[in-house]
Scaffold this motif. Structure first.
Motif, PDB file in Angstrom:
ATOM      1  N   VAL A  10       0.883  -1.154   0.000  1.00  0.00           N
ATOM      2  CA  VAL A  10       0.000   0.000   0.000  1.00  0.00           C
ATOM      3  C   VAL A  10       0.922   1.206   0.000  1.00  0.00           C
ATOM      4  CG1 VAL A  10      -1.792   1.288   1.197  1.00  0.00           C
ATOM      5  CG2 VAL A  10      -1.819  -1.217   1.241  1.00  0.00           C
ATOM      6  N   SER A 125      -0.896  -4.265  -5.732  1.00  0.00           N
ATOM      7  CA  SER A 125      -0.657  -3.155  -4.808  1.00  0.00           C
ATOM      8  C   SER A 125      -1.693  -2.048  -4.985  1.00  0.00           C
ATOM      9  CB  SER A 125       0.758  -2.607  -5.025  1.00  0.00           C
ATOM     10  OG  SER A 125       1.714  -3.595  -4.693  1.00  0.00           O
ATOM     11  N   TRP A 126      -1.635  -1.104  -4.062  1.00  0.00           N
ATOM     12  CA  TRP A 126      -2.571   0.018  -4.002  1.00  0.00           C
ATOM     13  C   TRP A 126      -1.811   1.333  -3.871  1.00  0.00           C
ATOM     14  CZ3 TRP A 126      -7.929  -0.759  -3.865  1.00  0.00           C
ATOM     15  CH2 TRP A 126      -8.334  -2.084  -3.706  1.00  0.00           C
ATOM     16  N   ALA A 143      -1.074  -0.146 -10.302  1.00  0.00           N
ATOM     17  CA  ALA A 143      -1.690  -0.447  -9.000  1.00  0.00           C
ATOM     18  C   ALA A 143      -3.154   0.001  -9.008  1.00  0.00           C
ATOM     19  CB  ALA A 143      -0.936   0.271  -7.884  1.00  0.00           C
ATOM     20  N   LYS A 144      -3.933  -0.509  -8.077  1.00  0.00           N
ATOM     21  CA  LYS A 144      -5.284  -0.029  -7.872  1.00  0.00           C
ATOM     22  C   LYS A 144      -5.166   1.308  -7.121  1.00  0.00           C
ATOM     23  CE  LYS A 144      -6.175  -4.364  -6.375  1.00  0.00           C
ATOM     24  NZ  LYS A 144      -4.935  -4.806  -6.869  1.00  0.00           N
ATOM     25  N   THR A 145      -6.075   2.223  -7.391  1.00  0.00           N
ATOM     26  CA  THR A 145      -5.951   3.570  -6.836  1.00  0.00           C
ATOM     27  C   THR A 145      -7.183   3.966  -6.034  1.00  0.00           C
ATOM     28  OG1 THR A 145      -6.833   4.543  -8.877  1.00  0.00           O
ATOM     29  CG2 THR A 145      -4.430   4.326  -8.712  1.00  0.00           C
ATOM     30  N   ILE A 146      -6.913   4.713  -4.955  1.00  0.00           N
ATOM     31  CA  ILE A 146      -7.996   5.249  -4.125  1.00  0.00           C
ATOM     32  C   ILE A 146      -7.704   6.727  -3.867  1.00  0.00           C
ATOM     33  CG2 ILE A 146      -9.274   5.115  -1.966  1.00  0.00           C
ATOM     34  CD1 ILE A 146      -8.361   2.204  -1.688  1.00  0.00           C
ATOM     35  N   ILE A 178      -9.477  -1.657   0.777  1.00  0.00           N
ATOM     36  CA  ILE A 178      -8.313  -2.525   0.542  1.00  0.00           C
ATOM     37  C   ILE A 178      -8.507  -3.894   1.200  1.00  0.00           C
ATOM     38  CG2 ILE A 178      -5.855  -2.833   1.086  1.00  0.00           C
ATOM     39  CD1 ILE A 178      -5.641   0.302   0.765  1.00  0.00           C
TER      40      ILE A 178
END
Length: 180
Positions: A10, A125-126, A143-146, A178
């Motif tokens: 993360v 991953s984030w 990566a995945k995004t927030i 997550i």
């Protein structure tokens, strides 16, 4: 090394995500954690690496020195550790935006450094951030995004036209995403 042996991480922006956004912050004694951020960090599973990646252009602009930035970082990580929160690393770009360096988000040099250091699988991953450059950096590494709605909430001056995978009220809600 095959991908099964690689770690998920993360990646977290610092200012506006973990601590209150204060322009060119370098005095550790003035840190204010965003409400819920400490609890959120403590909820992240140990199997996930926790790496802070931030742009600290105050160094390049002469507002504070690299030594002061390193001391700030060390004190922040020590304080988090004393609260039972382990951050695996903290990396920052010291350059001004106009320097066009390869380490300033949304560019990926700091993420590549972390990947090499910790054998990270970007696809698992984030990236959690409050600026469009954080989200674009996450996209750039796969990566995945927030996007969290604390700090700039993606509305910083010169914001990029990029869409996150998720939008969260704050870091606590991001961590809930997550963990799911």
């Amino acid at each position: 090394m095959n991908d099964n042996n690689k770690s998920a991480a993360v990646f977290l922006d610092r200012d506006g995500v973990i601590i209150q956004e204060k322009q060119f912050q370098h005095d550790y004694t003035k840190i204010e954690y965003i409400p819920g951020a400490l609890e959120a960090l403590s909820l992240l599973p140990d199997r996930l690496l926790k790496i802070i990646v931030s742009n600290q252009s105050g160094i390049g602009r002469g507002y504070f020195t690299a030594k002061q930035a390193a001391e700030f970082d060390r004190n922040l990580l020590d304080d988090l550790a004393a609260k039972g929160i382990k951050i695996n690393d903290s990396l920052y770009c010291p350059h001004r935006p106009e320097d066009n360096c390869s380490c300033r988000k949304p560019k990926t040099e700091l993420f590549l450094l972390a990947r090499n250091r910790y054998s990270i699988d970007f696809e698992r991953s984030w990236m959690v951030g409050d600026k469009s450059s954080d989200i674009q950096a996450g996209r750039n590494i796969g990566a995945k995004t927030i996007l969290v709605l604390t700090g700039y909430a993606g509305k910083e001056p010169g914001a990029l036209d990029t869409k996150p995978d998720f939008i969260a009220r704050d870091l606590k809600e991001a961590v809930e995403i997550i963990i799911r």
